[in-house]
Design a protein around this motif. Structure first.
Motif, short mmCIF file in Angstrom:
data_model
loop_
_atom_site.label_atom_id
_atom_site.label_comp_id
_atom_site.label_asym_id
_atom_site.label_seq_id
_atom_site.Cartn_x
_atom_site.Cartn_y
_atom_site.Cartn_z
N ASP A 18 33.68 61.07 45.41
CA ASP A 18 32.30 61.49 45.07
C ASP A 18 31.28 60.66 45.84
N ALA A 19 31.56 59.35 45.97
CA ALA A 19 30.63 58.48 46.70
C ALA A 19 30.54 58.88 48.17
N LEU A 20 31.69 59.16 48.77
CA LEU A 20 31.68 59.52 50.19
C LEU A 20 31.00 60.87 50.42
N LYS A 21 31.28 61.83 49.53
CA LYS A 21 30.63 63.14 49.67
C LYS A 21 29.11 63.01 49.62
N ALA A 22 28.63 62.11 48.75
CA ALA A 22 27.18 61.93 48.58
C ALA A 22 26.61 60.91 49.55
N ASP A 23 27.47 60.37 50.43
CA ASP A 23 27.05 59.38 51.42
C ASP A 23 26.51 58.12 50.75
N ARG A 24 27.18 57.73 49.66
CA ARG A 24 26.79 56.54 48.91
C ARG A 24 27.86 55.46 49.07
N PRO A 25 27.49 54.19 48.77
CA PRO A 25 28.51 53.13 48.78
C PRO A 25 29.60 53.40 47.74
N ILE A 26 30.79 52.94 48.01
CA ILE A 26 31.88 53.07 47.05
C ILE A 26 31.64 52.09 45.92
N PRO A 27 31.60 52.54 44.66
CA PRO A 27 31.31 51.63 43.55
C PRO A 27 32.46 50.66 43.31
N GLU A 28 32.14 49.46 42.86
CA GLU A 28 33.16 48.46 42.58
C GLU A 28 34.13 48.94 41.51
N ALA A 29 33.63 49.74 40.58
CA ALA A 29 34.49 50.22 39.49
C ALA A 29 35.66 51.06 39.99
N ALA A 30 35.53 51.62 41.19
CA ALA A 30 36.57 52.51 41.71
C ALA A 30 37.87 51.76 41.99
N THR A 31 37.78 50.50 42.36
CA THR A 31 38.98 49.76 42.74
C THR A 31 39.33 48.64 41.76
N ARG A 32 38.51 48.45 40.74
CA ARG A 32 38.77 47.38 39.77
C ARG A 32 40.02 47.69 38.95
N GLY A 33 40.96 46.75 38.93
CA GLY A 33 42.14 46.91 38.11
C GLY A 33 43.25 47.76 38.71
N THR A 34 43.11 48.14 39.96
CA THR A 34 44.14 48.96 40.61
C THR A 34 45.15 48.05 41.32
N ALA A 35 46.28 48.62 41.73
CA ALA A 35 47.30 47.85 42.43
C ALA A 35 46.78 47.42 43.79
N THR A 36 47.08 46.19 44.20
CA THR A 36 46.51 45.65 45.43
C THR A 36 47.55 45.21 46.45
N GLY A 37 48.69 44.71 46.02
CA GLY A 37 49.68 44.19 46.95
C GLY A 37 49.66 42.69 47.09
N ASP A 38 48.61 42.05 46.54
CA ASP A 38 48.55 40.58 46.45
C ASP A 38 48.59 39.87 47.80
N ALA A 39 48.04 40.47 48.85
CA ALA A 39 48.00 39.82 50.15
C ALA A 39 46.58 39.53 50.60
N LYS A 40 45.61 39.69 49.72
CA LYS A 40 44.21 39.45 50.08
C LYS A 40 44.02 37.99 50.47
N GLY A 41 43.34 37.77 51.58
CA GLY A 41 43.03 36.42 52.03
C GLY A 41 44.11 35.75 52.85
N VAL A 42 45.26 36.42 53.04
CA VAL A 42 46.34 35.82 53.84
C VAL A 42 45.96 35.80 55.32
N VAL A 43 45.28 36.85 55.77
CA VAL A 43 44.83 36.94 57.16
C VAL A 43 43.34 37.23 57.19
N ASN A 44 42.62 36.53 58.05
CA ASN A 44 41.20 36.76 58.21
C ASN A 44 40.88 36.81 59.70
N ALA A 45 39.74 37.45 60.03
CA ALA A 45 39.29 37.47 61.41
C ALA A 45 39.09 36.05 61.88
N GLY A 46 39.69 35.72 63.02
CA GLY A 46 39.60 34.35 63.52
C GLY A 46 38.21 34.03 64.00
#
Length: 378
Positions: free
Chosen positions: A350-378
């Motif tokens: 819905d956010a993309l159709k309306a050209d709006r930012p993706i709300p934080e609530a959309a991804t809160r509490g979903t499966a992630t894979g637990d690899a956040k922060g392992v690699v960052n842009a050098g």
């Protein structure tokens, strides 16, 4: 996670995840074959093409002959979501591992000409083309695939409870696009596909890509061994990074997606910080490789069209980009698969159709894979 604040994450047959997620005590990972996930964002590949298009006329025509395109609009017909006329654009970017030619040596297996899509990203470019959101679709997501027709006119019946990446294996680009449109309800304005042998060569010709790892990554399956710290990745190492999952997070495809997203940001930064105009040969070599690496929809199937498209995206940097994974949860019946979180995914669409930012609530509490922060842009 919103489009106004870029996250700092750690980054589309039968090609499922063989490594378990949240494994029970004593459970062993199953062996993983050597197929890989491939990625590159639309503006990175297309941006190099823009540079290549600055050469002499005969170079232009040579580059033009490199580009492969598919007539997806003809294959899909009129049974598609309505195009939203709000100044935004949606591009489906796939990474493919065609099992033939130079890809055979990289992916292993028979030189049978078959192809799989291990990486899929919906790139939404907002009105004004100053920022973008990227939604990665896990290859292991169980979906209901619609009936589809490939670009040769062959028809394939619908299927229920199949993996997302089976759409590409079944009916190629057209079937992959139709499946994404069915899943999201959003019309894809363009299609870009990148093969992994070209990806590796492209990274080498760029002089490598700098990333910083916060943990050691050691995955023999993807031939990757990196100590924590800053690295200038070669093409081979970059390919290993975007395919690894056993060495990071919970061993799932979701963790690999987080690495891929971080690498995309590093790659974009690398391209933007290189002054290629002082080295005409390198400029041409990059453009030659990039145009051989991508397959586009027919609307982008020439250098001038791709140049025009890319020039509208060149203002988007990694700081103006939000990258999320389509909201999913692990399948209770099979830890090697994920299921769509329909209500939260709908918030994304819905956010993309309306050209709006993706709300934080959309991804809160979903499966992630637990690899956040392992690699960052050098």
């Amino acid at each position: 996670m919103s489009a106004e604040s870029t996250p700092e994450p750690g980054i589309p047959g039968d090609t499922g995840t063989n490594g378990p997620r949240h494994r029970a005590k004593g459970r062993r990972r199953k062996p993983r074959d050597k197929r890989t996930g491939l990625l590159i964002t639309a503006w990175t590949a297309a941006g190099i093409v823009v540079l290549g298009g600055t050469g002499a006329g005969y170079l232009f025509f040579k580059l033009n002959g490199n580009i492969k395109s598919v007539d997806i609009d003809h294959a899909l017909g009129t049974d598609r979501p309505e195009k939203v006329d709000n100044g935004s654009e949606n591009i489906l970017v796939l990474g493919s591992d065609t099992r033939s030619g130079s890809n055979k040596a990289l992916g292993g297996g028979a030189d049978d000409g078959s192809a799989r899509s291990d990486t899929a990203m919906i790139v939404h470019v907002y009105e004004g083309h100053k920022k973008a959101s990227v939604v990665s679709i896990p290859r292991d997501t169980l979906i209901d695939r619609p009936d589809c027709t490939d670009t040769k006119g062959d028809r394939y019946p619908a299927a229920s409870g199949v993996m997302f990446n089976s759409a590409y294996t079944t009916g190629g680009a057209a079937c992959a696009v139709k499946t994404v449109e069915s899943l999201s309800g959003i019309r894809m304005d363009h299609y870009l596909e990148v093969d992994f042998s070209g990806f590796q060569k492209l990274i080498d010709e760029l002089g490598g890509v700098q990333v910083t790892t916060t943990k050691n990554i050691n995955d023999p399956d993807s031939h990757l061994d990196l100590e924590a710290g800053t690295h200038q990745l070669t093409g081979k190492q970059a390919l290993g990074l975007v395919r690894t999952r056993h060495g990071v997070g919970d061993g799932s495809d979701l963790g690999r997606i987080q690495l891929q997203q971080a690498f995309v940001k590093a790659l974009i930064n690398q391209v933007k910080n290189i002054n290629l105009f002082g080295d005409p040969k390198r400029l041409y070599d990059l453009a030659d490789t990039a145009t051989k690496t991508v397959t586009t929809d027919s609307d982008l199937g020439s250098v001038d069209k791709l140049m025009s498209f890319a020039s509208g995206l060149k203002g988007i940097g990694s700081q103006n980009m939000t990258m999320v994974t389509m909201p999913v949860q692990y399948d209770p019946a099979d830890p090697n698969r994920v299921l769509v979180e329909k209500e939260k995914s709908q918030l994304v669409w819905d956010a993309l159709k309306a050209d709006r930012p993706i709300p934080e609530a959309a991804t809160r509490g979903t499966a992630t894979g637990d690899a956040k922060g392992v690699v960052n842009a050098g």
